[in-house]
Design a protein around this motif. Structure first.
Motif, mmCIF file in Angstrom:
data_model
loop_
_atom_site.group_PDB
_atom_site.id
_atom_site.type_symbol
_atom_site.label_atom_id
_atom_site.label_comp_id
_atom_site.label_asym_id
_atom_site.label_seq_id
_atom_site.Cartn_x
_atom_site.Cartn_y
_atom_site.Cartn_z
ATOM 1 N N ALA A 133 0.832 -1.200 0.000
ATOM 2 C CA ALA A 133 0.000 0.000 0.000
ATOM 3 C C ALA A 133 0.871 1.256 0.000
ATOM 4 C CB ALA A 133 -0.926 -0.010 1.209
ATOM 5 N N SER A 134 1.918 1.256 0.809
ATOM 6 C CA SER A 134 2.815 2.409 0.876
ATOM 7 C C SER A 134 3.511 2.649 -0.463
ATOM 8 C CB SER A 134 3.857 2.177 1.978
ATOM 9 O OG SER A 134 4.796 3.210 1.993
ATOM 10 N N PHE A 135 3.983 1.584 -1.108
ATOM 11 C CA PHE A 135 4.643 1.712 -2.413
ATOM 12 C C PHE A 135 3.664 2.227 -3.468
ATOM 13 C CE2 PHE A 135 6.036 0.112 -6.529
ATOM 14 C CZ PHE A 135 7.356 0.549 -6.550
ATOM 15 N N LEU A 136 2.443 1.726 -3.439
ATOM 16 C CA LEU A 136 1.430 2.155 -4.400
ATOM 17 C C LEU A 136 1.146 3.651 -4.268
ATOM 18 C CD1 LEU A 136 -0.806 1.609 -6.518
ATOM 19 C CD2 LEU A 136 -2.307 1.029 -4.612
ATOM 20 N N PHE A 137 0.978 4.136 -3.044
ATOM 21 C CA PHE A 137 0.647 5.544 -2.853
ATOM 22 C C PHE A 137 1.829 6.465 -3.129
ATOM 23 C CE2 PHE A 137 -2.648 3.631 0.063
ATOM 24 C CZ PHE A 137 -3.680 3.800 -0.844
ATOM 25 N N LYS A 156 -2.707 0.647 -10.328
ATOM 26 C CA LYS A 156 -2.271 1.978 -10.748
ATOM 27 C C LYS A 156 -3.171 3.029 -10.114
ATOM 28 C CE LYS A 156 -0.267 0.626 -15.111
ATOM 29 N NZ LYS A 156 -0.039 0.954 -16.499
ATOM 30 N N MET A 157 -2.542 4.129 -9.706
ATOM 31 C CA MET A 157 -3.291 5.258 -9.152
ATOM 32 C C MET A 157 -3.729 6.167 -10.295
ATOM 33 S SD MET A 157 -3.338 5.193 -5.743
ATOM 34 C CE MET A 157 -3.648 6.879 -5.329
ATOM 35 N N GLN A 158 -4.952 6.662 -10.216
ATOM 36 C CA GLN A 158 -5.470 7.633 -11.172
ATOM 37 C C GLN A 158 -6.004 8.812 -10.390
ATOM 38 O OE1 GLN A 158 -8.430 5.341 -13.296
ATOM 39 N NE2 GLN A 158 -7.123 5.319 -15.090
ATOM 40 N N HIS A 159 -5.655 10.018 -10.862
ATOM 41 C CA HIS A 159 -6.094 11.227 -10.172
ATOM 42 C C HIS A 159 -7.044 12.011 -11.061
ATOM 43 C CE1 HIS A 159 -3.363 10.929 -6.750
ATOM 44 N NE2 HIS A 159 -2.493 10.440 -7.600
ATOM 45 N N THR A 160 -8.067 12.544 -10.460
ATOM 46 C CA THR A 160 -8.938 13.485 -11.160
ATOM 47 C C THR A 160 -8.742 14.842 -10.518
ATOM 48 O OG1 THR A 160 -10.792 13.070 -9.665
ATOM 49 C CG2 THR A 160 -10.677 11.722 -11.655
ATOM 50 N N GLY A 161 -8.757 15.871 -11.322
ATOM 51 C CA GLY A 161 -8.528 17.217 -10.817
ATOM 52 C C GLY A 161 -9.744 17.763 -10.086
ATOM 53 N N ILE A 202 -7.940 3.892 -7.651
ATOM 54 C CA ILE A 202 -6.999 2.793 -7.933
ATOM 55 C C ILE A 202 -7.616 1.916 -9.005
ATOM 56 C CG2 ILE A 202 -5.750 0.838 -6.975
ATOM 57 C CD1 ILE A 202 -6.014 2.209 -4.227
ATOM 58 N N ARG A 203 -6.842 1.669 -10.053
ATOM 59 C CA ARG A 203 -7.302 0.845 -11.166
ATOM 60 C C ARG A 203 -6.424 -0.395 -11.237
ATOM 61 N NH1 ARG A 203 -6.136 1.152 -16.991
ATOM 62 N NH2 ARG A 203 -4.568 2.646 -16.396
ATOM 63 N N PHE A 204 -7.014 -1.522 -11.579
ATOM 64 C CA PHE A 204 -6.274 -2.775 -11.710
ATOM 65 C C PHE A 204 -6.224 -3.175 -13.173
ATOM 66 C CE2 PHE A 204 -6.514 -7.478 -11.939
ATOM 67 C CZ PHE A 204 -5.266 -7.763 -11.433
ATOM 68 N N ASN A 251 -10.685 -9.594 -10.572
ATOM 69 C CA ASN A 251 -11.144 -8.218 -10.694
ATOM 70 C C ASN A 251 -10.819 -7.479 -9.405
ATOM 71 O OD1 ASN A 251 -12.451 -8.362 -13.337
ATOM 72 N ND2 ASN A 251 -13.854 -9.770 -12.313
ATOM 73 N N PHE A 252 -11.016 -6.179 -9.430
ATOM 74 C CA PHE A 252 -10.629 -5.362 -8.279
ATOM 75 C C PHE A 252 -11.634 -4.233 -8.086
ATOM 76 C CE2 PHE A 252 -8.354 -1.615 -6.632
ATOM 77 C CZ PHE A 252 -7.875 -2.131 -5.444
ATOM 78 N N THR A 253 -11.979 -3.963 -6.839
ATOM 79 C CA THR A 253 -12.809 -2.823 -6.470
ATOM 80 C C THR A 253 -12.043 -2.028 -5.436
ATOM 81 O OG1 THR A 253 -14.832 -4.085 -6.828
ATOM 82 C CG2 THR A 253 -15.023 -2.080 -5.541
ATOM 83 N N GLU A 254 -11.844 -0.731 -5.738
ATOM 84 C CA GLU A 254 -11.069 0.102 -4.820
ATOM 85 C C GLU A 254 -11.850 0.416 -3.567
ATOM 86 O OE1 GLU A 254 -10.206 3.951 -6.360
ATOM 87 O OE2 GLU A 254 -12.192 4.187 -7.199
ATOM 88 N N GLU A 255 -11.114 0.700 -2.500
ATOM 89 C CA GLU A 255 -11.735 1.111 -1.248
ATOM 90 C C GLU A 255 -12.057 2.590 -1.363
ATOM 91 O OE1 GLU A 255 -10.055 1.524 3.201
ATOM 92 O OE2 GLU A 255 -9.954 -0.507 2.365
#
Length: 199
Positions: A6-10, A24-29, A46-48, A111-115
């Motif tokens: 988790a720390s490495f991902l963030f 992968k992390m995705q940011h929206t403005g 977070i996208r898988f 599959n993956f669902t983000e928290e």
């Protein structure tokens, strides 16, 4: 191992999980809502993806944080990913705290669902637009940069210069016609165009 992942991902915005895929992390403005005078907070998701990526950066990170050798952390990461696949096969769902939940569908595809973040972390803020009409600032017009004062001058309606020469021409014409009529009226029966012979 989950805390380090988790720390490495963030920190690095991506985290490879060998044999499973990549997070992968995705940011929206931030989004402006001018009608309600608010700005919504930027969010991160977070996208898988199912493609494997090079895990060397994660392995160096794990070695630095745990104090283990590259061989030990490689074995530990492989063991973690294998256990994750086994738990998915047995339980259909595995949670990684702070990241999200992996689950397997009927066909066995992972599959993956983000928290989701608590709503208190993404509260909109009040933002009222302040306009300073007397301050000069740069604006983009098409592909050229200009200033608001130059654009105001350029777009201001031009004061119409009224050309009233024709009014004076009409007035002078009327005066001339009046004088000519007066001349004819005062001359009685005499010819206006020189000596005339009367019969």
């Amino acid at each position: 191992m989950q805390k380090q992942i988790a720390s490495f991902l963030f920190q690095h915005k991506t985290c490879p999980l060998p044999g499973i895929g990549t997070l992968k992390m995705q940011h929206t403005g931030a989004l402006s809502d001018f009608t309600n005078k608010t700005i919504a907070a930027p969010t991160a998701g977070i996208r898988f993806v199912h493609t494997d990526t090079d895990p060397s950066a994660l392995l160096y990170y794990l070695a630095a944080t745990t104090g283990g050798s590259t061989y030990e952390v490689t074995e530990g990461l492989d063991h973690f990913c294998d256990n994750l696949k086994k738990e998915l096969a047995a339980q259909q769902q595995v949670a990684l705290p702070g990241i999200g939940v992996f689950y397997a569908d009927v066909a066995g595809k992972i599959n993956f669902t983000e928290e989701t973040l608590p709503a208190s972390f993404v509260q909109p803020v009040f933002a009222e637009r302040v306009i300073h009409p007397n301050e000069e600032h740069a604006i983009l017009v098409g592909d050229k940069e200009s200033t608001n004062t130059l654009m105001t001058e350029m777009l201001a309606p031009k004061a119409e210069t009224r050309e009233n020469w024709w009014i004076w021409a009409i007035v002078l014409g009327l005066v001339a016609i009046t004088l000519i009529m007066l001349y004819f009226a005062m001359s009685n029966d005499a010819s206006s165009f020189g000596n005339a012979i009367k019969i």
